[in-house]
Scaffold this motif. Structure first.
Motif, PDB file in Angstrom:
ATOM      1  N   TYR A 198       2.184   1.612  -3.346  1.00  0.00           N
ATOM      2  CA  TYR A 198       1.020   2.392  -3.946  1.00  0.00           C
ATOM      3  C   TYR A 198       1.907   3.799  -4.274  1.00  0.00           C
ATOM      4  O   TYR A 198       2.055   4.949  -5.303  1.00  0.00           O
ATOM      5  CB  TYR A 198       0.474   1.489  -3.921  1.00  0.00           C
ATOM      6  CG  TYR A 198      -0.463   2.216  -4.872  1.00  0.00           C
ATOM      7  CD1 TYR A 198      -0.761   1.512  -6.466  1.00  0.00           C
ATOM      8  CD2 TYR A 198      -1.981   3.274  -5.057  1.00  0.00           C
ATOM      9  CE1 TYR A 198      -1.690   1.955  -7.131  1.00  0.00           C
ATOM     10  CE2 TYR A 198      -2.633   3.405  -6.009  1.00  0.00           C
ATOM     11  CZ  TYR A 198      -2.605   2.780  -6.850  1.00  0.00           C
ATOM     12  OH  TYR A 198      -3.376   3.546  -8.187  1.00  0.00           O
ATOM     13  N   LEU A 206       1.145  -1.100  -0.081  1.00  0.00           N
ATOM     14  CA  LEU A 206      -0.095  -0.418   0.175  1.00  0.00           C
ATOM     15  C   LEU A 206       0.595   1.386   0.175  1.00  0.00           C
ATOM     16  O   LEU A 206       0.738   2.249  -1.536  1.00  0.00           O
ATOM     17  CB  LEU A 206      -1.108   0.090   1.409  1.00  0.00           C
ATOM     18  CG  LEU A 206      -1.957   1.349   1.457  1.00  0.00           C
ATOM     19  CD1 LEU A 206      -2.775   1.313  -0.164  1.00  0.00           C
ATOM     20  CD2 LEU A 206      -2.787   0.939   2.811  1.00  0.00           C
ATOM     21  N   ALA A 249     -10.918   0.962  -1.956  1.00  0.00           N
ATOM     22  CA  ALA A 249      -9.715   1.542  -2.403  1.00  0.00           C
ATOM     23  C   ALA A 249     -10.203   2.420  -3.330  1.00  0.00           C
ATOM     24  O   ALA A 249      -9.409   3.059  -4.073  1.00  0.00           O
ATOM     25  CB  ALA A 249     -10.324   0.239  -3.718  1.00  0.00           C
ATOM     26  N   VAL A 264      -8.155   5.147  -1.825  1.00  0.00           N
ATOM     27  CA  VAL A 264      -7.504   5.895  -1.571  1.00  0.00           C
ATOM     28  C   VAL A 264      -6.624   6.244  -2.924  1.00  0.00           C
ATOM     29  O   VAL A 264      -6.100   7.144  -3.202  1.00  0.00           O
ATOM     30  CB  VAL A 264      -6.536   4.073  -1.783  1.00  0.00           C
ATOM     31  CG1 VAL A 264      -5.143   3.993  -1.973  1.00  0.00           C
ATOM     32  CG2 VAL A 264      -6.292   3.942   0.249  1.00  0.00           C
ATOM     33  N   GLN A 265      -7.327   5.632  -4.025  1.00  0.00           N
ATOM     34  CA  GLN A 265      -7.185   6.510  -5.302  1.00  0.00           C
ATOM     35  C   GLN A 265      -7.692   7.320  -5.438  1.00  0.00           C
ATOM     36  O   GLN A 265      -6.747   8.542  -6.260  1.00  0.00           O
ATOM     37  CB  GLN A 265      -7.866   5.672  -6.296  1.00  0.00           C
ATOM     38  CG  GLN A 265      -7.677   5.658  -8.077  1.00  0.00           C
ATOM     39  CD  GLN A 265      -6.137   5.823  -8.119  1.00  0.00           C
ATOM     40  OE1 GLN A 265      -5.740   4.385  -7.488  1.00  0.00           O
ATOM     41  NE2 GLN A 265      -5.457   6.387  -8.637  1.00  0.00           N
ATOM     42  N   ILE A 268      -5.498  -6.594  -2.288  1.00  0.00           N
ATOM     43  CA  ILE A 268      -3.554  -5.758  -1.045  1.00  0.00           C
ATOM     44  C   ILE A 268      -4.853  -5.890   0.013  1.00  0.00           C
ATOM     45  O   ILE A 268      -4.041  -6.531   1.255  1.00  0.00           O
ATOM     46  CB  ILE A 268      -3.134  -4.466  -1.508  1.00  0.00           C
ATOM     47  CG1 ILE A 268      -2.562  -4.969  -3.146  1.00  0.00           C
ATOM     48  CG2 ILE A 268      -2.200  -4.413  -0.664  1.00  0.00           C
ATOM     49  CD1 ILE A 268      -1.666  -3.048  -3.300  1.00  0.00           C
ATOM     50  N   TYR A 272      -8.910  -1.087  -9.068  1.00  0.00           N
ATOM     51  CA  TYR A 272     -10.267  -1.046  -7.976  1.00  0.00           C
ATOM     52  C   TYR A 272      -9.403  -2.723  -7.407  1.00  0.00           C
ATOM     53  O   TYR A 272      -9.448  -2.552  -5.864  1.00  0.00           O
ATOM     54  CB  TYR A 272     -11.343  -0.845  -8.038  1.00  0.00           C
ATOM     55  CG  TYR A 272     -11.378   0.505  -8.061  1.00  0.00           C
ATOM     56  CD1 TYR A 272     -11.143   1.855  -7.796  1.00  0.00           C
ATOM     57  CD2 TYR A 272     -13.295   1.077  -8.255  1.00  0.00           C
ATOM     58  CE1 TYR A 272     -11.251   3.190  -7.342  1.00  0.00           C
ATOM     59  CE2 TYR A 272     -13.491   2.473  -8.610  1.00  0.00           C
ATOM     60  CZ  TYR A 272     -12.253   3.553  -8.030  1.00  0.00           C
ATOM     61  OH  TYR A 272     -12.806   5.297  -8.378  1.00  0.00           O
ATOM     62  N   LEU A 309      -6.149  -2.504  -5.963  1.00  0.00           N
ATOM     63  CA  LEU A 309      -5.771  -2.348  -4.678  1.00  0.00           C
ATOM     64  C   LEU A 309      -6.943  -3.655  -3.345  1.00  0.00           C
ATOM     65  O   LEU A 309      -6.368  -3.614  -2.228  1.00  0.00           O
ATOM     66  CB  LEU A 309      -6.711  -0.588  -4.494  1.00  0.00           C
ATOM     67  CG  LEU A 309      -5.908   0.346  -5.080  1.00  0.00           C
ATOM     68  CD1 LEU A 309      -6.302   0.968  -4.900  1.00  0.00           C
ATOM     69  CD2 LEU A 309      -4.008   0.130  -4.403  1.00  0.00           C
ATOM     70  N   GLU A 310      -7.832  -3.760  -3.585  1.00  0.00           N
ATOM     71  CA  GLU A 310      -8.760  -4.639  -3.276  1.00  0.00           C
ATOM     72  C   GLU A 310      -8.311  -5.940  -3.192  1.00  0.00           C
ATOM     73  O   GLU A 310      -8.162  -6.799  -1.514  1.00  0.00           O
ATOM     74  CB  GLU A 310     -10.250  -5.045  -3.663  1.00  0.00           C
ATOM     75  CG  GLU A 310     -10.938  -3.783  -3.696  1.00  0.00           C
ATOM     76  CD  GLU A 310     -13.054  -4.115  -4.640  1.00  0.00           C
ATOM     77  OE1 GLU A 310     -13.308  -2.850  -4.637  1.00  0.00           O
ATOM     78  OE2 GLU A 310     -12.220  -5.389  -5.273  1.00  0.00           O
TER      79      GLU A 310
END
Lengths: 215, 215
Positions: free
Chosen positions: B108, B105, B176, B179-180, B157, B151, B154-155
């Motif tokens: 990223y 995370l 997600a 975060v984005q 992770i 998404y 990220l999900e």
DNA sequence: TGATTTTCTGACCGCATGGCCAAAACCTTA
DNA sequence: TAAGGTTTTGGCCATGCGGTCAGAAAATCA
């Protein structure tokens, strides 16, 4: 550069015409046009929201818009004012009911979501204007300056929480930008996925930031 | 509906022309035009990024763009492909170096910030296209479907972290999206405030979400 | 070299835009 | 009723758009 076309021309001298000086017909027409602009922007996007399209949706001729507004620029500015006013009136009492920083943050996220649910076109239109409207020099009309107020408001909550020890130390500007981004993204996601659980998203988002700020 | 104007016309039969089939001149021109489009979009915004403006910036005549691309739509799609490719190549090795969910995370957020610093116009142009480009029916060309991949990534992770107990339970979709949104907002804020400390913002943002997800 | 193909130019098309305005319609007051 | 102010219409304008094309220029080939 811009011609004098204040409707009625009753208040001869000064520059701006206040709402109190406007006739009922005038106010109703302006509201009707703004509503049509909101619907057009929300459904068809900024690029297709021409005066002709807006007039068509309002069921009037294009010239009427030019008669009641100095130009497209003024129409969009009044639209933003209008929606902002509505939103502020909706949120103010809900925010006032939450005194503690943690509760205020939660109230901010959740009452904004409550407003969104009932005013999807208005917020979609606002987003279109913010992302696209540019002044004559090509710069975004509603840029940083607009968000600055919002950031300052959120930062006030964060500082209070940090001083009382309820919140951990963190960069309040980054937190404010991120909270606002999270709320905006919640709206956009729901706008695209109308079946999405907006209230649930708001609760999760509030919890997310509650965890992020807690000492 | 669309006229045949594949340059060279060497590969007679099929629909698409692969890069391997293109001459050096062809590839260079396409790259030059895409660069000009990136600059124009980033500096003047979507509305003013006309073919004429892009051609002017590239120092060529407008017709050349029509010669090398089927139309504005194809140009913008190649632009998005181009930038996405660059970005993926930059981030892949950096992500691979972080195996644990928490570290991934952070990697990223921070490697995306590193890419932003060196590719501001590309990302600004991408944002313009995503927010504005619409298909013939008026729908956004790059909408949900584009973000869906991100998404899902990220999900993945988040789920891994939740299963290992490193992360608390939370709605992975909301996380997600948030975060984005935080990363996008970081870019936009820095784009408007070039003096803003981008790396510092990225560290704070990574810490924000580290706190938000930790068990 | 001359012949052929690839690339480029500059002018043009149809269309939509924001804005403008003379004339008509409407509304209020006398 | 007539008069005067207010509002609306519908057509017009200059501008810029994406796209097209004939022919010129440049590059490549024989």
């Amino acid at each position: 550069m811009r011609s004098e076309n204040q409707p009625g021309g009753r208040s001869a001298a000064k520059a701006a015409t206040s709402d109190a000086d406007r006739s009922f017909i005038e106010l109703a027409r302006r509201a009707q046009i703004i509503d049509a602009a909101v619907g057009t922007l929300a459904e068809e996007g900024y690029a297709k929201a021409s005066l002709a399209r807006i007039a068509q949706r309002a069921g009037i001729s294009k010239g009427v818009i030019s008669y009641h507004f100095a130009g497209k620029e003024e129409l969009l500015e009044r639209l933003v004012e209008h929606v902002y006013g509505q939103m502020g009136a909706f949120m103010e009492p809900r925010m006032a009911a939450a005194p503690e920083p943690g509760a205020r943050l939660r109230a901010y996220v959740e009452s904004l979501a409550a407003y969104m649910r009932e005013h999807r076109p208005q917020l979609a239109a606002l987003g279109q204007v913010f992302h696209n409207m540019r002044n004559s020099e090509g710069k975004l009309r509603y840029g940083v300056a607009t968000s600055e107020e919002l950031y300052a408001f959120l930062e006030g909550i964060f500082r209070e929480g940090q001083e009382s020890g309820e919140f951990r130390p963190f960069d309040v500007r980054v937190m404010a930008v991120s909270v606002q981004a999270g709320v905006d993204a919640m709206f956009e996601y729901w706008d695209v996925h109308p079946e999405h659980d907006l209230e649930g998203h708001a609760r999760e988002l509030a919890e997310l930031f509650a965890q992020a700020v807690r000492a």
